[in-house]
Structure formats: C-alpha cells, structure tokens
Design an enzyme around this catalytic site. Structure first.
Site, short mmCIF file in Angstrom:
data_model
loop_
_atom_site.label_atom_id
_atom_site.label_comp_id
_atom_site.label_asym_id
_atom_site.label_seq_id
_atom_site.Cartn_x
_atom_site.Cartn_y
_atom_site.Cartn_z
N SER A 1 -30.06 -0.64 -51.97
CA SER A 1 -29.06 -1.70 -51.89
C SER A 1 -29.17 -2.42 -50.56
CB SER A 1 -27.66 -1.12 -52.08
OG SER A 1 -27.09 -0.83 -50.82
N LYS A 2 -28.82 -3.69 -50.62
CA LYS A 2 -28.87 -4.54 -49.43
C LYS A 2 -28.05 -3.98 -48.29
CE LYS A 2 -29.13 -8.94 -51.68
NZ LYS A 2 -28.44 -10.11 -52.14
N ARG A 3 -26.95 -3.34 -48.63
CA ARG A 3 -26.05 -2.85 -47.58
C ARG A 3 -26.57 -1.58 -46.94
NH1 ARG A 3 -22.25 -1.66 -50.76
NH2 ARG A 3 -23.17 -2.91 -52.41
#
Ligand code: GLU
Length: 467
Positions: A237-239
């Site tokens: 995930s991007k986060r």
C-alpha cells in the site's frame, strides 16, 4: 486470426506503482512474443483524483521500463474521459433492449432496504417499475438468470451464480458512466482481445463479462495476476510501503534489474537462474505459468537482482550509469571530484554494490579533504590494543615501499605476521584512518589510488588522534 490486442489501463491518481509496472510488463512481454499490440488507455474519469502530471509520470515510467510509445506495437495513449459519449450511448442501447432499467433509490435507501430485509446490496426493487430517466435516477444493469463462468488463464475456471450478482449501476444519477461500463465499452471499442490485469479486479469480471455479452460481443481472454504483498504478507500500500517506481529509479535500481525482478513476481523463467535478459523473458513468459498466490515484493531481493545486473554491465556503462549519483546532492565539494580517479575506482565498487545510490558513500573519501567522520567506526576500530602500532607500522612502511597495492598490502602483512594477528583485524584501523568507514572498496587498491602523500597524511593524523 487477427493479432492479439492487449491493453494497460491505469488510473492517473498517484505515483506509478510497482504493481502497475508488473502488469504493464506482463502485457508488453506478451505483445512482443505474439506480435500483438499494446494499447495504453488512461482511465481518467475520477476528476477529483486525476492530474496530468500523473499521466506524464505513467508514460515516463513505461518508457523507462522499455515500453516505448514510439514502437509500432504501441498504441495510445487514449483517454477514457474522451469516450463518455460512447459509454452513455452503450448504456442507453441496453436500456432500449430491456437489459437495463432506471431506478430512483438513493444509495442510502438501497442500504436501508438491505438492512430491513437482511439482504446484501441492491434487491432489484425497480426492475419492473417501468421508470424512465429522471433527476437522480441511476441506470442499472438487469443481471440475467443463470450462471457466469469466467475462464481465467491464471485463476482457472471460476463460476459465479448470477443471483449473487446485484443489478449494478451503469450510469450515475448525474448521468456519468461507472467504471464497470466505461472499462468494458472502451475495451470493445479498442478491439481488446486479452485483459491482463491485477487480481483486485477479479470480482468485477463476472459483471463485465455479462456486459460484453449484453453488448453483443464475445468476452476477451481474462488473466488476473496475483497481488503484491509486503514482508507481513499484507497487500502493498502507498501508505505503508515504498511502492513508487520513480523512487526505486532515483535510488539507482537499473531498469533492466527492475524489469527482470518484476517479471519474476509470480513467475519464474525456466532454468536455474532468475537473472535473465528481456529476450529470454519474451520467449518464455506464459500466463498459464503465472502462480496465483500473492507475490512477495522483496526489496532486498530487488537489490540483489540489481547487484547482479550492475555486475553484468561493461565498465564504461557502469561509469556512465554512475554519473547522476556523483553530481548534485553529494557530500564532497565539486572542485575535488576527479573523473579520472573515479574511473580507476569504478571497477572496484562495481562488484560490491546493490543500488547505485550506494556509490557516494563508497567513494566519498577520495574526494573529501578529510575522510568522513563516523564516531562509531572510530571507537570500534581504534580502541584495539594494536591499532596505534598498526598505524605506526603503516606510516613507516608506506614512506618507502614501491607504490602498488601488493606492496602496500605487504607492509601491513609484515606487521600482522610479526604480531601473530590476522589481516582481517589489522586492516580495520587502517581502513578507518584512510576512508573514515568500516566498509568500502578494497583497501590496498584504494590506498594506491589515493596516493602515497595523502594516505600517509591521513594515517599520521589518525595516529595523532589516538594519543
Ligand atoms: N483503471 C483500473 C485500475 O487502474 C484498471 C482496470 C483494468 O485494468 O481493467 O485499476
């Protein structure tokens, strides 16, 4: 038979994700092998999240991966937003044929009804109410009875009972087309024969296959490739994770290494090595061989692949690829950098690095007025009972020995043998005195390249600092 048409259909809503890169490469490899076409379609219908800079980022990233927009096998980019009229016409056609119907329930009302009846999703409330278009009315697809069988080259045969598929929305209340519809209409319009995409779209596939059928076309060949997960087996995930292709590129992962590594996520070339050139990949890659379990995106393994690819470069290519990492934000004053020195050092570090971003820390001591200071390295190496004597022996020996790596080594060896020590140990204080660090290029070659005067000056300075 016409040649196959593959497509890559990213949404330009952020940095280009390594998962997207893998999907694009799978498509590109198949296009190369089959003599087909790669269609790039930018799915830019989410106006709140799109931006032209992300679109440019996608095109640049594809180019970096060798997916060249000037190739005759490349078509596009097309922009989904330009086709909104086509999407609406297709939806209206379905309405006229009775394959879609209008519904006036809001999302909240749909939810409330589901809660009341204990059902899930939309219950078909407006199927037979004969509504026409009206303010806020959504157009829903009338899911037929029966069963939908998706034949997926990666997942195999997947059956879906149609009564588990709700009558999904084609046009929103404001008339704008939904993703499921736009995506299918574009694929039909662009005569796509193979849809190779991320597994997260598998749940959309039965709905989309029903749409292909309702619109009078045979469905494409489907292939849903496994998700990428991190070390904790969680979806990248991007986060949480470093997912932007640009970031790896900036750190000095070579395009060839990235391409090779991404291709092996869920697939392995035949033979006993995974390090293979693109030509081999094109020859060997088959969707039928792609594993359907999640693939671990292992940053360490990527670095190892990169190291292997770095070692396969010619010395000239390595020096060339190093240039961006020798300029700009580097710790040495520019006037001290010397290309001739770097060219001599380059072969010594080419065998030792993972990412090219490791280069500055490997070579900075050649170009700094004094070796970089690392208190931990100093304490660790200079507190031994032989450190001062080793430096003394080196000062004395280097003043007179012939100037080549072998002779420099012989000086330290003489001291080491006399004291009954090991070279691995006695090198450490000398390395820190000369280079400031505990790891780096081979020590004796480095001393040779740094030169007699400068090496002796550094060793004497370190010796004085011990006292
Ligand atoms: N635009 C979709 C996405 O980026 C891709 C849809 C597809 O490949 O069919 O996830």
């Amino acid at each position: 038979m016409d040649s196959p048409r593959y497509r890559f259909a990213p949404s330009p809503t952020g940095f280009f994700h390594v998962g997207g890169a893998r999907t694009a490469l799978y498509n590109w490899a198949l296009v190369q092998r089959t003599g087909g076409t790669f269609v790039l379609r930018i799915e830019d219908t989410d106006e709140s999240r799109n931006s032209p800079e992300w679109t440019q980022g996608i095109i640049d990233a594809l180019a970096w991966l060798g997916i060249d927009s000037s190739s005759p096998r490349f078509e596009g980019p097309y922009f989904q937003s330009a086709n909104a009229g086509l999407h609406r016409d297709a939806a209206m056609g379905l309405f006229e044929e009775g394959k879609a119907y209008w519904c006036d329930l809001t999302a909240e009302q749909v939810q409330a009804r589901a809660k009341e009846t204990g059902g899930q999703g939309y219950d078909g409330h407006s199927r037979d109410r004969g509504l026409g278009p009206g303010p806020g009315h959504v157009l829903r697809f009338r899911v037929p009875e029966g069963m939908t069988v998706v034949d997926d080259l990666v997942r195999g045969r997947v059956e879906f009972q149609n009564d588990t598929i709700e009558d999904f929305v084609l046009l929103r209340g404001n008339g704008s087309p939904m993703f499921l519809l736009a995506n299918v209409v574009d694929d039909i319009e662009m005569r796509i024969t193979h849809v190779v995409r991320a597994e997260e779209h598998l749940p959309n596939t039965p709905k989309q296959q029903l749409l292909w059928d309702a619109l009078g076309h045979a469905a494409p060949v489907w292939a849903h490739v496994p998700v990428l997960v991190n070390e904790q087996r969680k979806k990248l995930s991007k986060r949480r994770d470093k997912v932007a292709l640009e970031q790896y590129r900036a750190e000095g992962i070579l395009a060839d290494a990235m391409i090779n590594y991404l291709m092996t996520l869920g697939w392995a070339p035949a033979g006993d090595t995974e390090i293979v050139p693109w030509e081999r990949i094109v020859g060997d890659f088959r969707l039928e061989d792609v594993n359907h379990s999640p693939a671990f995106f292992d940053v360490k393994k990527l670095a190892a692949f990169n190291g292997d690819h770095v070692r396969m470069m010619s010395p000239e290519a390595f020096i060339e690829a190093s240039q961006p990492f020798l300029q700009g934000d580097v710790p040495w004053a520019h006037e001290r950098f010397d290309a001739g020195t770097f060219a001599r050092v380059a072969p010594l570090i080419q065998t030792r690095i993972g990412a090219l971003s490791e280069i500055p820390a490997m070579v900075d001591f050649f170009f700094l007025a004094d070796p970089p200071s690392d208190p931990d390295a100093w304490t660790k190496t200079m507190s031994s009972d032989f450190a001062a004597d080793a430096l003394d022996a080196m000062s004395a020996g280097l003043a007179a020995c012939p100037w080549d790596a072998e002779s420099v080594k012989a000086v330290l060896e003489a001291f080491t043998d006399a004291r009954g020590l090991k070279l691995g140990k006695t090198q450490a204080p000398v390395r820190v005195a000369v280079t400031g660090r505990t790891v780096g290029p081979p020590l004796f070659e480095s001393i040779q390249i740094l030169g007699r005067d400068e090496s002796m000056r550094r060793i004497t300075a370190a010796r004085a600092r011990i006292d």
